[in-house]
Design an enzyme around this catalytic site. Structure first.
Site, PDB file in Angstrom:
ATOM      1  N   ARG A  44       0.853  -1.195   0.000  1.00 23.96           N
ATOM      2  CA  ARG A  44       0.000   0.000   0.000  1.00 23.96           C
ATOM      3  C   ARG A  44       0.891   1.249   0.000  1.00 23.96           C
ATOM      4  NH1 ARG A  44      -3.174  -3.391   3.499  1.00 23.96           N
ATOM      5  NH2 ARG A  44      -2.358  -2.496   5.435  1.00 23.96           N
ATOM      6  N   LYS A 134     -10.678  15.582   5.783  1.00 16.67           N
ATOM      7  CA  LYS A 134     -11.843  15.222   4.967  1.00 16.67           C
ATOM      8  C   LYS A 134     -12.821  14.337   5.733  1.00 16.67           C
ATOM      9  CE  LYS A 134     -12.813  11.936   2.274  1.00 16.67           C
ATOM     10  NZ  LYS A 134     -12.809  10.844   1.290  1.00 16.67           N
ATOM     11  N   LYS A 217     -16.624  19.347  -1.414  1.00 13.38           N
ATOM     12  CA  LYS A 217     -16.296  18.259  -2.348  1.00 13.38           C
ATOM     13  C   LYS A 217     -17.587  17.531  -2.740  1.00 13.38           C
ATOM     14  CE  LYS A 217     -13.514  14.035  -2.738  1.00 13.38           C
ATOM     15  NZ  LYS A 217     -12.235  13.392  -2.452  1.00 13.38           N
TER      16      LYS A 217
HETATM   17  C1  5MM Z   1     -10.407   7.401  -1.917  1.00 13.49           C
HETATM   18  O1  5MM Z   1     -11.678   6.925  -1.532  1.00 13.49           O
HETATM   19  C2  5MM Z   1     -12.330   7.576  -0.448  1.00 13.49           C
HETATM   20  C3  5MM Z   1     -13.181   6.625   0.328  1.00 13.49           C
HETATM   21  O2  5MM Z   1     -12.480   5.652   0.910  1.00 13.49           O
HETATM   22  P1  5MM Z   1     -13.269   4.654   1.914  1.00 13.49           P
HETATM   23  O3  5MM Z   1     -14.615   4.360   1.276  1.00 13.49           O
HETATM   24  O4  5MM Z   1     -12.382   3.480   1.963  1.00 13.49           O
HETATM   25  O5  5MM Z   1     -13.390   5.379   3.199  1.00 13.49           O
HETATM   26  C4  5MM Z   1     -13.407   8.537  -0.978  1.00 13.49           C
HETATM   27  O6  5MM Z   1     -13.975   9.290   0.052  1.00 13.49           O
HETATM   28  C5  5MM Z   1     -12.840   9.457  -1.966  1.00 13.49           C
HETATM   29  O7  5MM Z   1     -11.979  10.375  -1.327  1.00 13.49           O
HETATM   30  C6  5MM Z   1     -13.924  10.234  -2.684  1.00 13.49           C
HETATM   31  O8  5MM Z   1     -15.101   9.497  -2.848  1.00 13.49           O
HETATM   32  C7  5MM Z   1     -13.395  10.592  -4.036  1.00 13.49           C
HETATM   33  O9  5MM Z   1     -12.951   9.420  -4.671  1.00 13.49           O
HETATM   34  P2  5MM Z   1     -13.472   9.115  -6.129  1.00 13.49           P
HETATM   35  O10 5MM Z   1     -12.819   7.799  -6.469  1.00 13.49           O
HETATM   36  O11 5MM Z   1     -14.956   9.063  -6.037  1.00 13.49           O
HETATM   37  O12 5MM Z   1     -12.955  10.295  -6.956  1.00 13.49           O
END
Ligand code: 5MM
Length: 335
Positions: A44, A134, A217
Site C-alpha cells: 500500500r 476530509k 467536495k
Molecule cells: C479514496 O476513496 C475515499 C473513500 O475511501 P473509503 O470508502 O475506503 O473510506 C473517498 O472518500 C474518496 O476520497 C472520494 O469518494 C473521491 O474518490 P473518487 O474515487 O470518487 O474520486
C-alpha cells in the site's frame, strides 16, 4: 484573508487539484486485489509513495488526502509521508471520519461516524503535519431516499466535524456524496443534491463554521449509472453549475469534485466543461481518487518495480485534470 482561507486557496490555486489517496485499508485491499497485488502495508505504501514522489505532484497537485495508516508511515528514504508531500510542494491532509455505518431508523441508508474523540485525533494529525481534513457523508437515490433523516443527520455530523477541524486550525473538506448508483434521472440527482448541499450549509452556519475556510467536495450532476437516459457532458456541466450556484454560499472559496465512479476521461471532460461555463466566483477543481489512480494502478500492478512508468501515467492524468480546471483540456491532448 484568514489563515484557513489562504490554505484553501493554496491547495486549489492555478488549476491545482487534490489527490484522494485516503482509501481505508478495506477499500485499498479491494483495489489491490482487483489487480492481483497482495494488500500488505508495504505494498500500500509502495504504490502511494510512487505517486507522492512523482514530478506531477509539484505542478498539478495542491493537496493529498491521506489515510491514518499512511500519515504515520515512513518513505523508503526515511522521510515521514507528510514531509515527503510538503517537499514536493504539496500539502498533506487526512481523512478523519471512521466510515459510514447503518443509519438507525432508516432502511438502506448510512450515517458517517467518527465524532467521538475527534478533537484529540485532530490535534494528533495536526502535529503529524496535516493542514486539512476530509469527512464524507454518503447518500443514495431511490423513490424514498435520501430520507430527511439521512439528509439531516449527515449534515449535522459534517457541521460538527467542520467546526472541530477549524478550531484546530485546519481546513475541513466537506464531502456530501450523492451516489451515482441506480436508475434515477439527472433531474432527480439535481434535486436531491441541491437538497443535500443546502442542508449542509444550513448546519455549517448554525455551527459557526467559517465558510471562507472550507472546501466543498460534491458529486457532479449525473444520471444514475443504470439509467437509460444518460445526459451529455455539456448537460452535466450546465446542471452541475446551476445546482451549485443555487445551493452554495458565495463565501466558499473552492469546490473540488469527486469522480464517484466516472471513467478517467469522463471526469476530466466534465470538469473541463464546468470550467468553460463557470460564471461563479468559486474555483472549480478536482479531488479525485479513482479518476487519478486507476490507469497508474493497473500499470504498476504488472511490474511493481516500474516506478518511472507508473509516475509517467500519473503525471499525465494529473496534468489533464489541471488543464481541465483551467478549461484548457481537449481530447487530442490525451494521446
Ligand atoms: C479514496 O476513496 C475515499 C473513500 O475511501 P473509503 O470508502 O475506503 O473510506 C473517498 O472518500 C474518496 O476520497 C472520494 O469518494 C473521491 O474518490 P473518487 O474515487 O470518487 O474520486
Amino acid at each position: 484573508m484568514t489563515e484557513l482561507n489562504s490554505i484553501a486557496l493554496k491547495i486549489l490555486q492555478n488549476g491545482k487539484g487534490i489527490l484522494a489517496a485516503d482509501e481505508s485499508t478495506a477499500t485499498m485491499t479491494k483495489r489491490l486485489e482487483a489487480v492481483k497485488v497482495s494488500s500488505t502495508a508495504e505494498n500500500r505504501l509502495l504504490f502511494r509513495e510512487i505517486l507522492f514522489s512523482a514530478s506531477g505532484m509539484t505542478e498539478f497537485i495542491g493537496g493529498v488526502i491521506l489515510y491514518d495508516e499512511t500519515i504515520k508511515q515512513e518513505s523508503s528514504k526515511k522521510n515521514r509521508i507528510p514531509e515527503l508531500i510538503s517537499n514536493m510542494g504539496s500539502i498533506a491532509g487526512i481523512k478523519v471520519d471512521t466510515g459510514a455505518k447503518k443509519l438507525a431508523g432508516s432502511e438502506n441508508e448510512r450515517i458517517t461516524e467518527g465524532l467521538d474523540g475527534l478533537r484529540e485525533r485532530l490535534n494528533e494529525y495536526y502535529k503529524l503535519g496535516a493542514k486539512f481534513t476530509k469527512w464524507r457523508g454518503v447518500y443514495n437515490i431511490s423513490k424514498s431516499h435520501p430520507s430527511k433523516l439521512s439528509i439531516h443527520s449527515n449534515a449535522h455530523a459534517l457541521a460538527r466535524y467542520s467546526s472541530l477541524v477549524q478550531e484546530c486550525n485546519m481546513v475541513p473538506i466537506v464531502e456530501p456524496e450523492v451516489l451515482m448508483d441506480g436508475d434515477h434521472s439527472a433531474k432527480e440527482c439535481y434535486e436531491k443534491t441541491s437538497e443535500v448541499i443546502k442542508k449542509c450549509f444550513e448546519e455549517l452556519i448554525i455551527h459557526k463554521v467559517d465558510l471562507k475556510g472550507i472546501i466543498l467536495k460534491p458529486n457532479m450532476i449525473l444520471a444514475g449509472n443504470k439509467s437509460k437516459n444518460q445526459i451529455s457532458s455539456e448537460q452535466v456541466a450546465k446542471l452541475t453549475l446551476e445546482c451549485l450556484k443555487n445551493s452554495v454560499p458565495s463565501e466558499v472559496p473552492g469546490i473540488a469534485f469527486l469522480s464517484g465512479g466516472q471513467s478517467e476521461i469522463e471526469a476530466t471532460e466534465n470538469l473541463n466543461l464546468i470550467n468553460k461555463y463557470n460564471d461563479t466566483s468559486f474555483i472549480m477543481s478536482y479531488s479525485y481518487g479513482r479518476a487519478l489512480q486507476q490507469t497508474a494502478l493497473k500499470f504498476w500492478s504488472k511490474d511493481i518495480n516500474n516506478i518511472e512508468g507508473t509516475q509517467k501515467i500519473f503525471n499525465h492524468r494529473a496534468k489533464m485534470n489541471t488543464l481541465a480546471a483551467k478549461a484548457k483540456w481537449s481530447k487530442e491532448l490525451e494521446n
